[in-house]
Design an enzyme around this catalytic site. Structure first.
Site: not given
Length: 154
Positions: A64-67
């Site tokens: 779940l990459p997030h930014a």
């Protein structure tokens, strides 16, 4: 919040040749650029910066990459299904093939957390992930993802 609020059909892709975590980040950024007209270079930079704080590979083949990003005013998502799993330094050391990226405005508060909770809760379901893996067609994946919320809510 619902998946349909986070995702557009153009932000759902299947990749057959992602060879590394870094390549996946670039692929994810390219999808975000295409779907939401955000510069891929800024997306990659934000993802790598966030990843340096701790791995977003949550286990069972899911990441779940997030930014947070400049230039958006609401939380946006992108979904990738990899035909060949890649090492993502996940907490269970298993390779990753289901990736849901989340992107929030710099000043996003609770909406970002609500979106992350929704995606995390949904993708923690092994049967749901198996269904995603069994349907390597972007249109079907979009339908599965956006219908998941209405089924759970019923």
């Amino acid at each position: 919040m619902k998946f349909v609020d986070l995702l557009v059909p153009q932000a759902v892709k299947v990749f057959s040749a992602s060879s590394s975590k870094k390549r996946v980040m670039h692929d994810l950024a390219d999808v975000v650029e295409s779907a939401y007209d955000l510069p891929a270079s800024g997306v990659v930079e934000a993802l790598i910066e966030r990843e340096s704080l701790g791995c977003t590979g949550v286990g069972h083949g899911v990441a779940l990459p997030h930014a947070r990003l400049d230039g958006i005013n609401e939380v946006k998502g992108a979904f990738l299904l990899l035909e060949k799993p890649v090492d993502f330094n996940a907490i269970d050391r298993q390779p990753v093939d289901v990736i849901f990226g989340l992107f929030a405005p710099e000043d996003a508060g609770v909406e970002h957390l609500k979106a992350l909770a929704l995606v995390s809760r949904t993708l923690r379901n092994p049967a749901f992930c198996d269904k995603l893996r069994a349907n390597p067609d972007p249109a079907k994946l979009y339908t599965i993802l956006t219908e998941a919320q209405s089924v759970q809510a019923a």
